[in-house]
Write an enzyme that holds these catalytic residues in place. Sequence first.
Site, PDB file in Angstrom:
ATOM      1  N   GLU A 119     -28.033 -26.886   5.888  1.00 57.97           N
ATOM      2  CA  GLU A 119     -28.672 -28.203   6.045  1.00 57.97           C
ATOM      3  C   GLU A 119     -30.135 -28.152   5.625  1.00 57.97           C
ATOM      4  OE1 GLU A 119     -26.898 -30.799   6.570  1.00 57.97           O
ATOM      5  OE2 GLU A 119     -25.126 -29.551   6.905  1.00 57.97           O
ATOM      6  N   ASP A 152     -25.028 -24.049  -0.191  1.00 55.35           N
ATOM      7  CA  ASP A 152     -24.410 -22.802   0.276  1.00 55.35           C
ATOM      8  C   ASP A 152     -25.210 -21.598  -0.214  1.00 55.35           C
ATOM      9  OD1 ASP A 152     -22.374 -24.099   1.541  1.00 55.35           O
ATOM     10  OD2 ASP A 152     -20.813 -23.612   0.073  1.00 55.35           O
TER      11      ASP A 152
END
Length: 530
Positions: A155, A225
Site C-alpha cells: 500500500e 508488489d
Amino acid sequence: MSPFPSPRLAWRDLLRRGIACTCALALALGAVLQPATAQNTLPALGDSDSADFSVGAERKIGDEIMREIRVDPDYLDDPLLLEYVQSVWEPLVVAGRRLGNITADIDERFSWQTFLVRDASVNAFALPGGFVGVHLGLIAITATRDELASVLGHELSHVSQRHIARSISGNARRSLVGLAALIIGLIAASRSNSPDAINAVVAGTQAATLQSQLNFSREVERESDRIGFQIMVAAGYAPGGMASMFEKMDVSTRLNDYGGFPYLRTHPLTVERIGEARSRAGLNPAAARAGVLEHTVAQARARVLMDPRVDALRRWQGRDADMDGPGADKLLNAVESAQASSLLREWPRADAAFAQALTIARASPNSGARAERAVSLMQAQSLLDRGAPSRAAEAMRAHAGDGSRPVMLLSAQIALAENPAVTADSVVLKARAGELQTWVALHADDALAWGALGQIWARLGLPLRSLRAEAESRHALGDLLGAIDRLRAAQRFARGGGPVDFIDASVVDSRLRDIQAQRRQIELDRSTGR
Ligand SMILES: [Zn+2]
C-alpha cells in the site's frame, strides 16, 4: 471506545465473502479513471501528465475523503491496535525514504498515517495524500508482523509511486471534490457485499473497455508488489512474509465464487504473483511464521473487535477451552477469550483468560515484553469497564507514564473514574490534563485526546476550556459544524458573566474564526468544484 458498535460481518462470513484483493480500491480506481484510449502501460514517473496533478492537490483530496471517513461508524480509533499497526508501518516509511521511493516533496506534504476500519473483510487501501486504511479483517488473518508489513509495504508503494495521481492524470479534468466523492463511493462499494454496487460506480463514470483498465491495474499492482517487497526487506521484515500472505489470500480466494465480480475474479492474485514473491524472497514462506507475540495479541484483539455480535463473541469466548500451555496459539486463544468475555461483561471468565495470557507472555524468552504490555492494557480497560479504576491502575502500573498514546488515554479515563465529582484541586486530574495538553500541542488532530481533555477540564471546573476541547475533538473528526456549535456555546458562556480567563476566551474567539473560515473554504471548493 464503544465496546458494542454497529453490527458487522461475522468471522465466518470472512471466507464466504472472500479475500481476493488487498487493493480493491486501487484496482477499481484504475478501472474507473483510465481513459478508453489509454495505453496499457503506466505513465513513467515524472511524466508531465502526473505533474499536472500536484502533490498538494492530492493531499487536499485525501483530506476531503478523510473528513467523510472519520465520521463513519466503522472508522475505529482503537488506541492499542492503531499503535501496533503504526509500529509496523513506520519502519516501512523510514525505509521508503532511505530507498528514495518517498521523495522530499511527498514526504513533507503527505500524511503517512494508517487508520483502522471495523470490517471483517481482508483489505487495506491507499488513499490520495498518504492515508492508508486497514481493515480489522486483515490484522485478524495475518499470523506475523511480516505478513502485515507485506501488505502495508504494498500500500505504501501505491502512495509513494503516486498510482492514484498517475491513474487520474492524462484523463481527469475532473474536479478534486468530484474525485473525492467518487473515491468515497468506491470505498463504500468495495466494502459492500454486492458486486453490483461497484459495477454501478464504474458504469456511472462511463469508463470504457474493462480489459484495458484491468491491464492498467495489473501493472500498478505488479509495481507495488515489487517496490513494496524492496521496502519491507529494507525495513527489516522477513522476506517470506509476502509470499505467505499471498498464499493465504489465494487459498481463501479458491474457496469463493466471485460470480459477477470481475475485478476480484480477474485480479492477478495468481500463481504467478505468488511465485514472483516467493522467488524474490528466495526462501520458504514458512520462515516468516516466526513472529513476535505482540502481533498475536493484536491479531486476537482485531478478531474480537471486528464483529461485536453476541454469537460471534461467544465463539471467541469459547477459545478458553484450549489456552493452557506456552506458545502463540495458546496466547491467541487466551486473548480472544479474555477480550470477548470482557465485551460480554463476564468478568471472572475474562480474568481467568487474562491471567493465562499474562502467564504465557511472561514465560516467553524473547518476544513477550510487548505482548505482556498489550495484555496488561487490555486487562486495565476491562477493569475500568466494570467500574474498578483502582484495580485498572494497578494492572497497568508497570507501563504508566511510558509516554505512549494508549497509556495516556487509559490513564486519563482511570483518573476520571477515580474522581467522579467536580474538583478544582485534584493533583491526578491536573497531571493527566498536563500530559494531554502537551500531546495535543503536537497532535492537534487527535480527537480522543481532545475528548479526554475536555472531560478532565470539565471535572476541574473549567467549562470554557472544556467546551473548546470538545470543539477541537469534533473538528479533528471532521465535524466542523459540531465544532462551531461548541465554540459558540463557549462564547455564550464567556459573555454570561461568570469568572472567565481572558486568554481562554480569546482562544475560543480565534478558533471560531479559523474554523468558520475553513468551512467557508470547503463550501467554496465544493461549489466551484476545485
Ligand atoms: Zn494494490
